[in-house]
Design an enzyme around this catalytic site. Structure first.
Site, short mmCIF file in Angstrom:
data_model
loop_
_atom_site.label_atom_id
_atom_site.label_comp_id
_atom_site.label_asym_id
_atom_site.label_seq_id
_atom_site.Cartn_x
_atom_site.Cartn_y
_atom_site.Cartn_z
N GLN A 74 0.85 -1.19 0.00
CA GLN A 74 0.00 0.00 0.00
C GLN A 74 0.89 1.24 0.00
OE1 GLN A 74 -2.24 1.64 3.55
NE2 GLN A 74 -3.97 0.83 2.38
N CYS A 104 -6.40 6.76 5.48
CA CYS A 104 -5.76 6.97 6.78
C CYS A 104 -6.41 8.17 7.49
CB CYS A 104 -4.26 7.21 6.62
SG CYS A 104 -3.43 7.41 8.22
N ARG A 229 -8.69 -5.19 13.13
CA ARG A 229 -8.76 -5.29 14.59
C ARG A 229 -9.46 -6.56 15.05
NH1 ARG A 229 -11.82 -0.11 16.08
NH2 ARG A 229 -12.79 -0.55 14.05
#
Length: 325
Positions: A74, A104, A229
């Protein structure tokens, strides 16, 4: 092109790029101990001016170090010539597919119109893609949010993205300023899905089997799901989603995974604080997944030396705690 694109009825699980967590050491150790994840997008590599490369980030995506899990590099950046230079280098390394980070949420990055900070400027994204795509040999996907400040920003962006031959759009249905607060907006994702002419991948708040089933029920035609996560807190999640039966003790598998991860990072980090700090970061996700283990979990986080850390971890697992994910 990754294998997960080849089977139309195949659910693909992509490991999300989490800075400081899902690096090559984690990806390789995870692949040795768990199954169900099809590919990973690596933590971003920032473009640098003057035709420079950051060796540690390049090493992280070197194919010789990533033989166990298909990895997509990325790139974070907003200067076309720097992006092209890095994309060309990655192509020479063997990466036929790359991803552009437009998601982001961190303010320091967004203020420079990188990551989610660029989502408010669809004209700049249009000019960037118009310049870059004809000049790179890699195929390109983008990872985005609904917008930087407003969830409506995406509906000015999608007509721009729809013009280009992108591999896919990976959408996390939050705004950048939300960071990870609140919940993923499934209504906004559905509206984006209706307005998107490119393959769309879902990312956001898949933290257990129930939350995955909720997303899958809402969007039954989606076949690609990015999870970050959720996998850090429950390494079994991809196996649970894909109904992969593994006849092994849960706690022993977790301990073996932890020990291999510790050994892997021990080879990289020179200072004891760096090593225990990295491992405690993983515990911040994994620890709350155990039932009635708060005292032992806190003791691990308070350990101020490698020896104390190892002792507290040994005590934790010897008590055979119940994993509740």
């Amino acid at each position: 092109m990754s294998p997960s694109f080849m089977k139309k009825d195949h659910i693909a699980i992509i490991l999300a790029p989490l800075q400081g967590f899902t690096d090559v050491t984690y990806r390789n150790v995870f692949s040795d101990h768990f199954s169900g994840v099809d590919e990973a997008v690596a933590p971003f590599i920032s473009t640098m001016g003057q035709m420079r490369l950051k060796p540690s980030r390049i090493k992280d995506v070197a194919l010789e170090n990533n033989k166990k899990l298909f990895v997509v590099p990325q790139i974070l950046g907003n200067v076309a010539k720097d992006f092209i230079f890095l994309a060309d280098h990655l192509y020479e390394m063997g990466h036929k597919k790359i991803n552009w980070n437009l998601g982001c949420p961190h303010s320091k990055i967004a203020k420079k119109q990188r990551g989610s900070g660029l989502l408010m400027h669809p004209d700049k994204i249009d000019a960037f893609l118009d310049t870059v795509l004809p000049r790179i040999s890699n195929t390109l996907s983008v990872k985005i949010r609904l917008g930087r400040r407003s969830k409506d920003e995406i509906f000015k962006l999608l007509p721009v993205l729809n013009q280009y031959p992108l591999d896919e759009i990976i959408l996390h249905p939050r705004t950048g300023i939300q960071m990870y607060e609140g919940t993923s907006d499934h209504d906004a994702f559905e509206k984006a899905l209706l307005n998107c002419q490119l393959p769309l991948t879902y990312n956001g708040d898949i933290k257990d089997l129930n939350s995955f089933c909720t997303v899958q029920k809402r969007f039954p035609h989606l076949k690609r799901f990015m999870i970050g996560r959720g996998i850090l807190s429950n390494p079994f999640l991809a196996e649970q989603i894909k109904k992969i039966a593994v006849d092994q003790n849960t706690i022993q598998r977790l301990k073996d995974f932890h020990d291999a991860l510790f050994t892997g990072y021990q080879k990289i980090f020179s200072g004891p604080g760096h090593l225990t700090g990295r491992m405690k970061g993983f515990w911040s996700y994994l620890g709350p997944s155990f039932k009635n283990s708060k005292k032992e979990f806190k003791a691990i986080l308070k350990a101020d030396s490698i020896t104390k850390y190892q002792d507290k971890v040994e005590i934790f697992f010897k008590k055979n705690p119940e994993f509740i994910k």
